[in-house]
Design a protein around this motif. Structure first.
Motif, short mmCIF file in Angstrom:
data_model
loop_
_atom_site.label_atom_id
_atom_site.label_comp_id
_atom_site.label_asym_id
_atom_site.label_seq_id
_atom_site.Cartn_x
_atom_site.Cartn_y
_atom_site.Cartn_z
N ILE A 26 0.92 -1.11 -0.09
CA ILE A 26 0.08 0.11 0.04
C ILE A 26 0.94 1.15 0.13
O ILE A 26 0.40 2.22 -0.73
CB ILE A 26 -0.84 0.02 1.05
N GLY A 27 1.80 1.42 0.72
CA GLY A 27 2.89 2.53 0.88
C GLY A 27 3.35 2.75 -0.45
O GLY A 27 3.74 3.94 -0.52
N CYS A 28 3.78 1.71 -1.34
CA CYS A 28 4.41 1.99 -2.54
C CYS A 28 3.63 2.08 -3.51
O CYS A 28 4.03 1.84 -4.92
CB CYS A 28 5.61 0.98 -2.67
N PHE A 29 2.38 1.84 -3.40
CA PHE A 29 1.44 1.62 -4.57
C PHE A 29 1.44 2.86 -5.63
O PHE A 29 1.36 2.43 -6.80
CB PHE A 29 -0.01 1.70 -3.94
N PRO A 30 1.88 3.99 -5.12
CA PRO A 30 1.90 4.93 -6.30
C PRO A 30 3.00 4.84 -7.13
O PRO A 30 3.20 5.18 -8.35
CB PRO A 30 1.86 6.38 -5.57
N LEU A 31 4.32 4.37 -6.58
CA LEU A 31 5.20 4.08 -7.33
C LEU A 31 4.99 3.07 -8.17
O LEU A 31 5.54 3.06 -9.50
CB LEU A 31 6.31 3.66 -6.53
N ALA A 32 4.49 1.80 -7.86
CA ALA A 32 4.09 0.93 -8.71
C ALA A 32 3.31 1.32 -9.95
O ALA A 32 3.23 0.58 -11.02
CB ALA A 32 3.45 -0.09 -8.07
N LEU A 33 2.09 2.31 -9.80
CA LEU A 33 1.32 2.61 -10.65
C LEU A 33 1.92 3.22 -11.73
O LEU A 33 1.77 3.34 -12.85
CB LEU A 33 0.18 3.47 -10.13
N VAL A 34 3.04 4.22 -11.42
CA VAL A 34 3.70 5.17 -12.54
C VAL A 34 4.84 4.46 -13.00
O VAL A 34 5.18 4.99 -14.24
CB VAL A 34 4.22 6.42 -11.93
N SER A 35 5.32 3.23 -12.43
CA SER A 35 6.64 2.62 -13.08
C SER A 35 6.54 1.11 -12.97
O SER A 35 6.24 0.78 -11.68
CB SER A 35 7.75 3.22 -12.27
N ARG A 36 6.69 0.55 -13.87
CA ARG A 36 6.88 -1.16 -13.96
C ARG A 36 8.07 -1.53 -13.07
O ARG A 36 7.98 -2.46 -12.37
CB ARG A 36 6.75 -1.67 -15.36
N LYS A 37 9.16 -0.61 -13.53
CA LYS A 37 10.48 -1.01 -12.77
C LYS A 37 10.15 -0.74 -11.37
O LYS A 37 10.73 -1.30 -10.55
CB LYS A 37 11.54 0.07 -13.20
N GLY A 38 9.39 0.36 -10.98
CA GLY A 38 9.13 0.56 -9.57
C GLY A 38 8.49 -0.61 -9.01
O GLY A 38 8.53 -0.92 -7.54
N ALA A 39 7.40 -0.90 -9.61
CA ALA A 39 6.63 -2.18 -9.17
C ALA A 39 7.36 -3.53 -8.72
O ALA A 39 7.23 -4.22 -7.92
CB ALA A 39 5.47 -2.49 -10.13
N ARG A 40 8.25 -3.81 -9.82
CA ARG A 40 9.42 -4.86 -9.44
C ARG A 40 10.17 -4.78 -8.57
O ARG A 40 10.45 -5.59 -7.70
CB ARG A 40 10.12 -4.90 -10.86
N TRP A 41 10.44 -3.25 -8.29
CA TRP A 41 11.39 -3.04 -7.00
C TRP A 41 10.69 -3.36 -5.74
O TRP A 41 11.20 -3.81 -4.82
CB TRP A 41 12.02 -1.54 -6.93
N VAL A 42 9.44 -2.87 -5.64
CA VAL A 42 8.53 -3.11 -4.22
C VAL A 42 8.59 -4.69 -4.23
O VAL A 42 8.62 -5.22 -3.06
CB VAL A 42 7.17 -2.50 -4.77
N CYS A 43 8.16 -5.33 -5.33
CA CYS A 43 8.09 -6.94 -5.02
C CYS A 43 9.19 -7.45 -4.77
O CYS A 43 9.26 -8.41 -3.87
CB CYS A 43 7.62 -7.46 -6.47
N ARG A 44 10.22 -6.96 -5.35
CA ARG A 44 11.53 -7.58 -4.85
C ARG A 44 11.94 -7.14 -3.41
O ARG A 44 12.61 -8.35 -2.62
CB ARG A 44 12.80 -7.18 -5.66
N SER A 45 11.69 -5.85 -2.99
CA SER A 45 11.84 -5.73 -1.69
C SER A 45 11.07 -6.33 -0.54
O SER A 45 11.68 -7.04 0.54
CB SER A 45 11.65 -4.01 -1.47
#
Length: 246
Positions: A26-45
């Motif tokens: 939830i905290g990183c959801f905006p990052l995941a929405l604007v960036s696929r690389k960001g979504a992957r970073w969140v999942c890896r974290s």
């Protein structure tokens, strides 16, 4: 008493696993929405966070053996529990999964799955979904990476035998990509059901790749033999006899 304490530790650990998913998802959801690389970073974290917690909270140490592929290949993995998903994702540079369409409606998991390029399929309609994915790859509209599929179609408890389904062989032929098999013993320590977790060394092993050119039957026979043989060896290495379950 020791069992009760271990069960309590396991329960607290799993609450932290789900809590960490909610916090970072939830905290990183905006990052995941604007960036696929960001979504992957969140999942890896998230994956690395759970792996870290597993080590000190319930004593599950982890090891990755073999060489995780860096190119665009199909990864056909033994699936014993949720934990092997996390270990595989953390080990690969651009993993994406064949996932049940029902997971699209799962909070957090569904959105992030789509953002990292997972392929949702309906039960009984995998062929159509796979065909579309192959076409998207050819057109350049699908995300590149390592497509992870579970040949047995579901989680299988440690030591239990289940057939490898022909869909993996179909995908092998359609994608025209090499296949990297993956063996594991994760289910010995993190079972497919329940909260109880046992300490020990959870291993995923990337096996030598199976190159293109085999028939469906040749491929499936080789894949099953190599994955099952290696997984049995990993389970025996940590003191679990798969033959005792069969």
């Amino acid at each position: 008493m020791a069992y009760a304490l271990r069960w309590l530790q396991s329960f607290v650990f799993m609450m932290c696993v789900y809590g960490w998913m909610a916090v970072i998802g939830i905290g990183c959801f905006p990052l995941a929405l604007v960036s696929r690389k960001g979504a992957r970073w969140v999942c890896r974290s998230y994956c690395r966070g759970v792996i870290w917690m597993a080590g000190w909270m319930v004593g599950i140490r982890t090891e990755v053996r073999g060489t995780p592929p860096q190119d665009e290949v199909m990864v056909a993995a033994k699936h014993q529990s949720f934990f092997d998903i996390l270990m595989i994702f953390a080990a690969l540079p651009s993993a994406k999964f064949i996932m049940k369409r029902e997971l699209l409606w799962t909070p957090i998991i569904g959105v992030y799955g789509l953002r990292i390029g997972c392929v949702p399929v309906n039960r009984g309609k995998k062929g159509a979904a796979i065909y579309k994915m192959v076409e998207d790859v050819k057109k350049g509209t699908a995300q590149p990476g390592q497509l992870v599929i579970y040949p047995q179609g579901t989680r299988v408890a440690a030591g239990v035998k289940a057939p490898f389904k022909v869909g993996t062989a179909v995908l092998y032929g359609q994608l025209q990509q090499d296949c990297v098999p993956v063996a594991t013993n994760v289910g010995v320590f993190w079972p497919r059901n329940g909260f109880y977790r046992k300490p020990g060394l959870a291993i995923i092993e990337f096996l030598p790749r199976i190159e293109q050119g085999l028939s469906k039957s040749q491929f499936l026979e080789r894949l099953e033999d190599e994955v099952e043989t290696a997984s049995d060896a990993l389970m025996r290495e940590v003191g679990f006899d798969p033959d005792a379950v069969r």
